[in-house]
Design an enzyme around this catalytic site. Structure first.
Site, PDB file in Angstrom:
ATOM      1  N   HIS A 147       1.329   2.311   1.525  1.00  0.00           N
ATOM      2  CA  HIS A 147       0.540   1.345   2.375  1.00  0.00           C
ATOM      3  C   HIS A 147       0.616   1.862   3.827  1.00  0.00           C
ATOM      4  O   HIS A 147       0.783   1.014   4.693  1.00  0.00           O
ATOM      5  CB  HIS A 147       1.173   0.094   2.414  1.00  0.00           C
ATOM      6  CG  HIS A 147       0.462  -0.654   0.793  1.00  0.00           C
ATOM      7  ND1 HIS A 147      -0.811  -0.141   0.053  1.00  0.00           N
ATOM      8  CD2 HIS A 147       1.066  -1.772   0.148  1.00  0.00           C
ATOM      9  CE1 HIS A 147      -0.895  -0.800  -0.962  1.00  0.00           C
ATOM     10  NE2 HIS A 147       0.228  -2.023  -0.720  1.00  0.00           N
ATOM     11  N   HIS A 221      -5.467  -6.628   1.616  1.00  0.00           N
ATOM     12  CA  HIS A 221      -4.226  -7.008   0.677  1.00  0.00           C
ATOM     13  C   HIS A 221      -4.089  -8.584   0.838  1.00  0.00           C
ATOM     14  O   HIS A 221      -2.902  -9.129   0.841  1.00  0.00           O
ATOM     15  CB  HIS A 221      -3.197  -6.194   1.274  1.00  0.00           C
ATOM     16  CG  HIS A 221      -1.964  -5.991   0.325  1.00  0.00           C
ATOM     17  ND1 HIS A 221      -1.553  -6.923  -0.484  1.00  0.00           N
ATOM     18  CD2 HIS A 221      -1.726  -4.745  -0.423  1.00  0.00           C
ATOM     19  CE1 HIS A 221      -0.743  -6.352  -1.277  1.00  0.00           C
ATOM     20  NE2 HIS A 221      -0.794  -5.041  -1.331  1.00  0.00           N
ATOM     21  N   GLU A 358      -7.235  -4.917  -4.653  1.00  0.00           N
ATOM     22  CA  GLU A 358      -7.457  -4.096  -3.568  1.00  0.00           C
ATOM     23  C   GLU A 358      -8.508  -3.201  -3.897  1.00  0.00           C
ATOM     24  O   GLU A 358      -8.261  -2.111  -4.824  1.00  0.00           O
ATOM     25  CB  GLU A 358      -6.001  -3.462  -3.191  1.00  0.00           C
ATOM     26  CG  GLU A 358      -4.993  -4.459  -3.109  1.00  0.00           C
ATOM     27  CD  GLU A 358      -3.564  -4.102  -3.263  1.00  0.00           C
ATOM     28  OE1 GLU A 358      -2.981  -2.878  -2.870  1.00  0.00           O
ATOM     29  OE2 GLU A 358      -2.832  -4.579  -4.166  1.00  0.00           O
TER      30      GLU A 358
HETATM   31  C1  GLA Z   1       0.611  -3.004  -3.813  1.00  0.00           C
HETATM   32  C2  GLA Z   1       1.583  -2.264  -4.642  1.00  0.00           C
HETATM   33  C3  GLA Z   1       2.481  -3.289  -4.923  1.00  0.00           C
HETATM   34  C4  GLA Z   1       3.497  -3.780  -3.964  1.00  0.00           C
HETATM   35  C5  GLA Z   1       2.614  -4.841  -3.250  1.00  0.00           C
HETATM   36  C6  GLA Z   1       3.348  -5.254  -2.047  1.00  0.00           C
HETATM   37  O1  GLA Z   1      -0.156  -3.881  -4.339  1.00  0.00           O
HETATM   38  O2  GLA Z   1       0.793  -1.662  -5.596  1.00  0.00           O
HETATM   39  O3  GLA Z   1       3.415  -2.403  -5.872  1.00  0.00           O
HETATM   40  O4  GLA Z   1       4.136  -2.992  -3.321  1.00  0.00           O
HETATM   41  O5  GLA Z   1       1.292  -3.942  -2.751  1.00  0.00           O
HETATM   42  O6  GLA Z   1       4.479  -5.881  -2.420  1.00  0.00           O
END
Ligand code: GLA
Length: 393
Positions: A147, A221, A358
């Protein structure tokens, strides 16, 4: 019965009738007035939402559409702070997880409501090679990059300006990610425009340009709970994902590079299925993800806007539909929520109290030549759209 008495008896129902008709007319008029008032409610409000520890002022925009739906978006992380949508009885409820104040977001935020970038999701070992140069990114998820790194787009303050359209209100957020930020090449000018339409859609338009070849994968997100934030786990929500395949992962949640059919596995959401129905099945991919934390390969030909997913929550009747121009969608079932976060209105977020959908390019695309490309070059314009449409049944 005397004539007089008759005269005395008959006017009563007549009067009643007149009164009822008057009432009906008035109520119709007041209904009309109410709907005009509701229409007039479409608005954008701007207010302060505090200051980051390093002194950046944060603004909060409240968007209200003509049906009373409300989205609050702040400039820190271009984050959706709350989203109020009606249930089947018209009752508004906040359906996203988050905090009441900025402090919560700054101190401990698993990306609640944020825009993530420059690259949403994982890049193996935080490394990729582009045009013969190898770039090392910040690693913040074991040995991998997740991210956008240590200080991704979710942790910066964006510039903002309100957007007014005939049938929508919105806010355009812009951010300049400098050459070398978190290890990425190129100055990247990007914007995300959120609009709340009178068709009850929260629409996201992403745009970006670079002055050096780079990689980009912006996504949103929000953690949703259609029953209302903090109101139990999401295992009873019924999910449909418009995808016949997904990208299997290794135990570090990095795609192996294959595309695997969902048929006959707990990954099959081609028909609506409760999220909890197979989440604990003895299936290696679910063990690696600690539940669902995978990218689905959307059924589509090109970059057209298509239905990616639909979620229905049976108690409230709320429905969320997601349309996107992107080729993939990460479905994350809130596996890392463990009751250690107390969010809005004192609600404790226990295991799987929210889910994320997402829209994105596939994880680790910069290292997977067979995946759709995430490279952006100077002169090109990055442009994607995702729509969250709300209704109730
Ligand atoms: C995303 C990732 C997860 C986790 C979340 C945040 O969706 O794929 O593995 O890191 O973000 O906690």
């Amino acid at each position: 019965m005397s004539k007089r008495k008759m005269l005395f008896v008959f006017p009563m129902p007549a009067l009643l009738l007149v009164a009822i008709m008057l009432c009906l007319c008035c109520s119709q008029l007041s209904c009309k007035r109410k709907s005009m008032e509701v229409k007039a409610k479409m608005s954008i409000q701007e207010q302060s939402f505090g200051q980051t520890p390093d002194g950046h002022k944060v603004k909060l925009y409240t968007l209200t559409n003509s049906n009373g739906l409300k989205a609050r978006i702040m400039t820190y992380g271009a984050t959706v702070v709350s989203l109020e949508v009606p249930d089947r009885n018209g009752k508004l409820g906040d359906i996203t997880l988050g905090y009441d104040d900025l402090d919560g977001y700054v101190k401990n935020n698993p990306y609640f409501g944020a825009i993530v970038g420059r690259y949403g999701n994982r890049i193996a070992k935080g490394r990729f090679t582009l045009d013969g140069t190898t770039y090392q990114l910040a690693t913040n998820n074991g040995e991998n990059h997740l991210h956008g790194g240590i200080k991704g787009f979710d942790k910066v303050v964006w510039d903002a300006e309100p957007v007014k359209q005939k049938d929508a209100v919105g806010v355009k957020l812009t951010y300049l990610s400098k050459d070398g930020e978190e290890g990425y090449p190129g100055n990247l000018k990007c914007s995300v425009t959120y609009t709340l339409t009178n068709d009850d859609e929260l629409k996201l338009n992403y745009e970006a340009e670079t002055d050096k070849a780079t990689v980009i994968n912006l996504t949103h997100h929000s953690y949703f709970n259609l029953a209302g934030q903090g109101k139990g786990d999401i295992l009873g929500h019924e999910l449909m994902i418009n995808a016949d395949k997904f990208t299997p992962i290794d135990n570090g949640l990095i795609p192996t590079g294959q595309l695997q059919t969902v048929k006959g596995t707990p990954m099959d959401f081609t028909k609506p299925c409760a999220i909890g129905a197979h989440i604990n099945d003895d299936f290696e991919q679910l063990k690696f993800g600690l539940g669902y934390d995978h990218n689905w390969v959307l059924n589509k030909k090109g970059q057209e806007l298509t239905l990616a997913a639909r979620v229905y929550e049976p108690n409230s009747g709320r429905v969320l539909e997601i349309y996107t121009t992107e080729p993939g969608i990460q479905f994350y079932s809130g596996n890392f929520l463990d009751g250690t976060i107390t969010g809005k209105q004192g609600k404790v977020y226990e295991h799987r109290y929210g889910f994320c959908l997402e829209t994105q390019h596939y994880p680790d695309s910069p290292n997977k030549p067979n995946f759709p490309s995430t490279i952006l070059r100077p002169g090109q314009i990055y442009q994607t759209t995702t729509i969250h449409k709300f209704s109730a049944k």
